[in-house]
Design a protein around this motif. Structure first.
Motif, PDB file in Angstrom:
ATOM      1  N   ARG A 152      -3.501  -1.597 -11.554  1.00  0.00           N
ATOM      2  CA  ARG A 152      -3.262  -0.769 -10.355  1.00  0.00           C
ATOM      3  C   ARG A 152      -3.763  -1.477  -9.101  1.00  0.00           C
ATOM      4  NH1 ARG A 152      -5.801   5.141 -10.516  1.00  0.00           N
ATOM      5  NH2 ARG A 152      -7.709   3.885 -10.521  1.00  0.00           N
ATOM      6  N   ARG A 153      -4.946  -2.111  -9.210  1.00  0.00           N
ATOM      7  CA  ARG A 153      -5.492  -2.842  -8.059  1.00  0.00           C
ATOM      8  C   ARG A 153      -4.560  -3.984  -7.657  1.00  0.00           C
ATOM      9  NH1 ARG A 153      -8.876  -7.521  -7.424  1.00  0.00           N
ATOM     10  NH2 ARG A 153     -10.035  -7.431  -5.456  1.00  0.00           N
ATOM     11  N   ALA A 154      -4.035  -4.710  -8.662  1.00  0.00           N
ATOM     12  CA  ALA A 154      -3.126  -5.815  -8.369  1.00  0.00           C
ATOM     13  C   ALA A 154      -1.870  -5.313  -7.669  1.00  0.00           C
ATOM     14  CB  ALA A 154      -2.764  -6.538  -9.666  1.00  0.00           C
ATOM     15  N   ALA A 155      -1.390  -4.129  -8.087  1.00  0.00           N
ATOM     16  CA  ALA A 155      -0.196  -3.561  -7.459  1.00  0.00           C
ATOM     17  C   ALA A 155      -0.478  -3.175  -6.004  1.00  0.00           C
ATOM     18  CB  ALA A 155       0.273  -2.343  -8.251  1.00  0.00           C
ATOM     19  N   ILE A 156      -1.660  -2.633  -5.740  1.00  0.00           N
ATOM     20  CA  ILE A 156      -2.028  -2.266  -4.365  1.00  0.00           C
ATOM     21  C   ILE A 156      -2.096  -3.512  -3.482  1.00  0.00           C
ATOM     22  CG2 ILE A 156      -3.902  -1.364  -2.923  1.00  0.00           C
ATOM     23  CD1 ILE A 156      -4.553   0.581  -5.215  1.00  0.00           C
ATOM     24  N   ILE A 157      -2.724  -4.566  -3.990  1.00  0.00           N
ATOM     25  CA  ILE A 157      -2.830  -5.814  -3.228  1.00  0.00           C
ATOM     26  C   ILE A 157      -1.440  -6.394  -2.959  1.00  0.00           C
ATOM     27  CG2 ILE A 157      -3.629  -8.207  -3.341  1.00  0.00           C
ATOM     28  CD1 ILE A 157      -6.070  -7.185  -4.877  1.00  0.00           C
ATOM     29  N   ILE A 208       0.976   3.233   1.258  1.00  0.00           N
ATOM     30  CA  ILE A 208       0.717   3.233  -0.188  1.00  0.00           C
ATOM     31  C   ILE A 208       0.210   4.599  -0.640  1.00  0.00           C
ATOM     32  CG2 ILE A 208      -0.675   2.191  -2.029  1.00  0.00           C
ATOM     33  CD1 ILE A 208      -0.774  -0.360  -0.300  1.00  0.00           C
ATOM     34  N   ALA A 209      -0.686   5.197   0.176  1.00  0.00           N
ATOM     35  CA  ALA A 209      -1.224   6.517  -0.152  1.00  0.00           C
ATOM     36  C   ALA A 209      -0.117   7.564  -0.215  1.00  0.00           C
ATOM     37  CB  ALA A 209      -2.274   6.913   0.883  1.00  0.00           C
ATOM     38  N   VAL A 268      -7.009   5.377  -2.064  1.00  0.00           N
ATOM     39  CA  VAL A 268      -6.439   4.054  -2.312  1.00  0.00           C
ATOM     40  C   VAL A 268      -7.522   2.992  -2.195  1.00  0.00           C
ATOM     41  CG1 VAL A 268      -4.814   2.313  -1.471  1.00  0.00           C
ATOM     42  CG2 VAL A 268      -4.132   4.709  -1.572  1.00  0.00           C
ATOM     43  N   SER A 269      -8.372   3.127  -1.184  1.00  0.00           N
ATOM     44  CA  SER A 269      -9.477   2.185  -0.993  1.00  0.00           C
ATOM     45  C   SER A 269     -10.429   2.225  -2.180  1.00  0.00           C
ATOM     46  CB  SER A 269     -10.218   2.513   0.304  1.00  0.00           C
ATOM     47  OG  SER A 269     -11.305   1.619   0.488  1.00  0.00           O
ATOM     48  N   GLN A 270     -10.705   3.440  -2.694  1.00  0.00           N
ATOM     49  CA  GLN A 270     -11.592   3.575  -3.857  1.00  0.00           C
ATOM     50  C   GLN A 270     -10.985   2.918  -5.090  1.00  0.00           C
ATOM     51  OE1 GLN A 270     -12.125   7.795  -4.173  1.00  0.00           O
ATOM     52  NE2 GLN A 270     -13.781   7.881  -2.649  1.00  0.00           N
ATOM     53  N   MET A 271      -9.675   3.109  -5.297  1.00  0.00           N
ATOM     54  CA  MET A 271      -8.992   2.495  -6.447  1.00  0.00           C
ATOM     55  C   MET A 271      -9.143   0.983  -6.423  1.00  0.00           C
ATOM     56  SD  MET A 271      -5.375   4.528  -6.513  1.00  0.00           S
ATOM     57  CE  MET A 271      -5.251   6.308  -6.799  1.00  0.00           C
ATOM     58  N   ALA A 283     -11.713  -1.092  -9.228  1.00  0.00           N
ATOM     59  CA  ALA A 283     -11.126  -2.070 -10.150  1.00  0.00           C
ATOM     60  C   ALA A 283     -11.711  -3.454  -9.928  1.00  0.00           C
ATOM     61  CB  ALA A 283      -9.610  -2.102  -9.982  1.00  0.00           C
ATOM     62  N   ALA A 284     -11.986  -3.775  -8.655  1.00  0.00           N
ATOM     63  CA  ALA A 284     -12.575  -5.080  -8.354  1.00  0.00           C
ATOM     64  C   ALA A 284     -13.955  -5.198  -8.972  1.00  0.00           C
ATOM     65  CB  ALA A 284     -12.646  -5.282  -6.849  1.00  0.00           C
ATOM     66  N   GLU A 285     -14.747  -4.127  -8.895  1.00  0.00           N
ATOM     67  CA  GLU A 285     -16.087  -4.150  -9.478  1.00  0.00           C
ATOM     68  C   GLU A 285     -16.017  -4.310 -10.989  1.00  0.00           C
ATOM     69  OE1 GLU A 285     -17.787  -0.532  -8.135  1.00  0.00           O
ATOM     70  OE2 GLU A 285     -18.362  -1.309  -6.161  1.00  0.00           O
ATOM     71  N   ASP A 286     -15.079  -3.603 -11.628  1.00  0.00           N
ATOM     72  CA  ASP A 286     -14.942  -3.707 -13.077  1.00  0.00           C
ATOM     73  C   ASP A 286     -14.551  -5.122 -13.491  1.00  0.00           C
ATOM     74  OD1 ASP A 286     -15.628  -1.140 -13.651  1.00  0.00           O
ATOM     75  OD2 ASP A 286     -13.580  -0.365 -13.653  1.00  0.00           O
TER      76      ASP A 286
END
Length: 246
Positions: A15-20, A32-33, A43-46, A50-53
């Motif tokens: 999901r993070r890759a898709a947002i980027i 995007i939202a 969206v910012s939280q998503m 994911a980046a932290e994980d």
């Protein structure tokens, strides 16, 4: 729980890759939202979660919940185990596993390159093959093939049907061969279609262990090729006391 957690982490990464990707294509966070039906803050939280994980958590392992066992394949094999009724049955039972075995093939077949090199014959020359399949707790873990030169095993118990009793080692010694030395070579590689199908490991790798045993007369008597499902094995390596240091 572990499987589901792994899927959650992977989906968050996707999901993070898709947002980027959407942002790089020119979409604003608000756009995007709107497409996702959430707030721009969400969206910012998503993206952040994911980046932290992905940056700080170790991989959770395969997402596929298939049963998995770890069978030890000691290197070198202790003489008492190699001289037993079955190397695999003895090792597996000592590890608390329920072992099974089945003879798949006994007959002559062309030697592949690494077996031919070990037995000192030409690639493509016929050798005697005794191929077996092994399971642990009803899970396929290993394919093992004993190879013999024709001048060693033809018209002997080594090319007969079924398992050689009481042991293969005893049969070799009864033919007058005395053990001199052996070499074991490990190779990690993708499974062939035949191996992947038998071991039920599509897309996975195997560890190929080739042990070539020589007689005291330096005759390559026995080449044992063991194909191990890599994700289901560990390989303890022992060393002789006094021959190493901390």
């Amino acid at each position: 729980m572990t499987s589901l957690q792994g899927q959650s982490v992977e989906l968050s990464r996707i999901r993070r890759a898709a947002i980027i990707e959407a942002q790089r294509s020119g979409l604003r966070q608000e756009d995007i939202a709107r497409h996702l039906g959430v707030s721009p803050g969400r969206v910012s939280q998503m993206k952040k979660a994911a980046a932290e994980d992905s940056e700080h958590k170790a991989p959770t392992g395969p997402l596929d919940p298939r049963p998995r066992v770890l069978v030890e394949r000691a290197l070198p094999t202790p003489p008492a185990i190699r001289g037993s009724k079955s190397l695999y049955l003895t090792e597996a039972q000592q590890q608390g596993l329920k072992p099974e075995r089945k003879m798949l093939f006994v007959g002559q077949e062309p030697a592949n390159e690494h077996v031919a090199l070990g037995l000192r014959v030409e690639p493509g020359d016929n050798v005697i093959a005794r191929r077996k399949m092994f399971w642990a707790n009803e899970i396929p873990v290993r394919i093992s093939t004993s190879y013999f030169r024709l001048d060693v095993g033809e018209n002997t118990r080594l090319d007969g049907e079924g398992f050689v009793l009481p042991t293969l080692q005893a049969a070799i010694e009864d033919m007058g061969h005395r053990f001199g030395n052996a070499t074991e070579t490990l190779t990690a590689r993708p499974a062939t279609p035949y191996e992947a199908d038998l071991l039920d490991i599509p897309g996975e790798w195997v560890v190929q262990v080739l042990r070539v045993s020589y007689s005291t007369e330096d005759v390559p008597v026995h080449a044992l090729e063991t194909i191990c499902a890599a994700s289901r094995h560990s390989f303890p390596v022992g060393q002789v006391t006094g021959s190493d240091q901390f």
